[in-house]
Design an enzyme around this catalytic site. Structure first.
Site, short mmCIF file in Angstrom:
data_model
loop_
_atom_site.label_atom_id
_atom_site.label_comp_id
_atom_site.label_asym_id
_atom_site.label_seq_id
_atom_site.Cartn_x
_atom_site.Cartn_y
_atom_site.Cartn_z
CE1 TYR A 71 28.26 -10.32 31.67
CE2 TYR A 71 27.84 -8.03 32.83
CZ TYR A 71 27.26 -8.94 31.70
OH TYR A 71 26.56 -8.53 30.89
CG PHE A 123 37.41 -1.37 5.67
CD1 PHE A 123 38.50 -1.92 4.71
CD2 PHE A 123 36.83 -2.32 6.64
CE1 PHE A 123 38.85 -3.39 4.64
CE2 PHE A 123 36.90 -3.60 6.45
CZ PHE A 123 38.04 -4.08 5.58
CG ASP A 124 35.00 -4.51 3.11
OD1 ASP A 124 35.38 -4.26 4.25
OD2 ASP A 124 35.24 -5.63 2.60
CG ASP A 214 38.17 2.81 9.80
OD1 ASP A 214 38.81 2.23 10.68
OD2 ASP A 214 37.42 2.57 8.81
CB ALA A 216 42.19 -0.78 11.14
CE LYS A 257 41.71 -5.41 9.90
NZ LYS A 257 40.80 -4.24 9.96
CG HIS A 451 33.85 -8.85 -0.90
ND1 HIS A 451 33.14 -7.88 -0.31
CD2 HIS A 451 34.88 -8.69 0.11
CE1 HIS A 451 33.57 -7.09 0.72
NE2 HIS A 451 34.54 -8.01 0.85
#
Ligand SMILES: *Cc1c(COP(=O)(O)O)cnc(C)c1O
Length: 459
Positions: A71, A123-124, A214, A216, A257, A451
């Site tokens: 843990y 990004f969305d 960001d 990714a 990604k 979407h």
């Protein structure tokens, strides 16, 4: 254009089988013309996303067996943070279960009502978490990105002149974050140059703003810098990655990604003394789990620690970008327009150019995605007005700068013959594009990130 051969061989396979056209027509109708609603087994070539869909290596699977599920303070946690510190050069590395979890943990610490966040392009989910934190998200990408047919390097760049103008207009005290998305996913996986990263960082320093990356597709971005930016051809990808991140203060990344795992994410803070770290740990414990696992299993942290290195290998990246370029060369011959040059994680087809008679309010990129499924069982997605959604203040449909249908390429999954099928399907649709007259309308939509769930019908 030669296909770059795979720098690996195949050790395990997964069966796929195409349905008939008639079966596909029934399935897409039953899914309310939303590709996210299809059963994956009804898809032949799945290009919905390159997120979490990569094939792990034998080394990663071996790592899975060695995962330490303690843990607190597991061995796998320390492997992961050692890899993160080594690759990014940041002091503090925090596992989270995926990219948007990082956004949920991080953004409320910087953003709230009346604040703004500015990005090259959000990004969305990133845009959604800015809005969920009560702030407003503003895109500020260079003009070249808005013309898919213009072949220019680094079309993912921040428009730095406009950024500075926006900061002055909004007041620096109201700008909670500047976010650099590398590569720029929604602008077609286009890279951001080192020079642009540097200039953006200088503007942030000048106004005392936090620069958040960001990250990714950080490895693909580094590959493009090495290949296309003067002065970087002889540098190692490792050095380029460290230099990229040295200009930021914080990063969050979806490890699904470039780190080639099926689930996972990372938050990083450059400076161990940064006051935000206490807040990150507190939010992590509330939302994600104790900070030495942050919503991830020990085995998944182990696979991620290995995948971070594999995803930054140059021969892998050359093969990966080469696949998209191989497909692009066939589209060039056929006169099909896509965001060019080819970006990092796939091809973004200009559906507005293919269907000039279908207005943005009827979602041409969604129309193309539906046609591709009917034609060849290929699943893609809309990166256009359907994805963008409505203005959160007025509820009016926003017009996207692009109407792209995205062919996202999973890592180490599809072969040259699959790429030929993709090209053939697109060419067949182009040949009959003028006969596809009807666009789509939404019959039901949720208030945010519509979407993924919206139901559609033909106009
Ligand atoms: C995928 C992605 C995210 C969100 O990450 P998830 O792991 O899907 O939650 C955020 N930003 C960018 C640029 C992405 O590509």
């Amino acid at each position: 254009m030669k296909y770059v051969p795979e720098p690996f061989r195949i050790k395990m396979v997964e069966k796929i089988k195409p349905l008939t056209r008639q079966e596909r027509e029934a399935r897409i109708q039953a899914a309310n013309y939303n590709l996210f609603g299809l059963h994956a087994q009804d898809v032949y070539i799945d290009l919905l996303t390159d997120s979490g869909t990569g094939a792990m290596s034998s080394d990663q699977w071996a790592g899975i067996m060695q995962g330490d599920e303690a843990y607190a303070g597991s061995k796998s946690y320390y492997h992961l943070i050692d890899a993160g510190k080594d690759i990014f050069g940041y002091d503090f590395i925090q596992p989270v279960h995926q990219g948007r979890a990082g956004e949920k943990v991080l953004f409320p610490l910087f953003l709230g009502k009346g604040k703004y966040a500015i990005s090259n392009t959000f990004f969305d989910t990133t845009r959604a978490h800015v809005e969920l934190a009560g702030a407003r998200a503003i895109d500020c990408v260079v003009e070249a990105a808005k013309n898919p047919a213009v072949r220019a390097p680094f079309k993912g760049n921040m428009d730095t002149a406009k950024l500075e103008q926006l900061i002055n207009e909004l007041g620096a005290e109201n700008v909670g974050l500047v976010v650099l998305t590398i590569t720029n996913n929604s602008a077609g996986g286009q890279p951001v140059s080192m020079e642009n990263i540097k200039t953006t960082a200088q503007i942030c320093k000048k106004y005392n703003l936090t620069l958040e990356i960001d990250a990714a597709r950080f490895a693909e971005n580094a590959y493009f810098i090495k290949r296309d930016e003067p002065g970087y051809g002889d540098k190692s990808l490792q050095d380029i990655i460290r230099e990229m991140f040295s200009h930021g203060d914080i990063f969050h990344m979806s490890s699904k990604k470039d780190a080639i795992v099926n689930m996972g994410g990372i938050l990083g803070v450059k400076d161990a003394a940064h006051p935000i770290i206490a807040g990150i740990k507190a939010h992590c414990i509330s939302y994600e789990g104790f900070y030495t696992y942050g919503g991830m299993s020990g085995r998944d942290m182990e696979a991620l620690a290995i995948g971070l290195y594999e995803g930054t290998e140059e021969d892998f990246l050359r093969y990966r970008i080469g696949q998209a370029e191989y497909l692009a060369a066939q589209l060039d011959t056929a006169g099909i327009v896509y965001q060019s040059p080819v970006g990092g994680h796939g091809l973004f087809i200009d559906a507005a150019a293919l269907f000039p008679h279908i207005p943005y309010t009827e979602f041409p990129a969604q129309v193309l995605a539906i046609e591709l499924y009917k034609e060849a069982g290929i699943r893609t997605c809309d990166i256009g007005s359907f994805m963008l959604g409505n203005d959160p203040d007025t509820g009016v449909q926003l017009q996207s700068d692009f109407e792209f249908t995205r062919f996202a390429i999973p890592r180490r999954v599809y072969t040259q013959a699959h790429f030929d099928i993709m090209a053939e399907a697109l060419i067949a649709i182009k040949d009959r594009a003028h006969t596809i007259e009807r666009g789509m309308k939404i019959t039901w939509e949720p208030p945010i990130l519509r979407h993924f769930q919206a139901k559609l019908a033909y106009v």
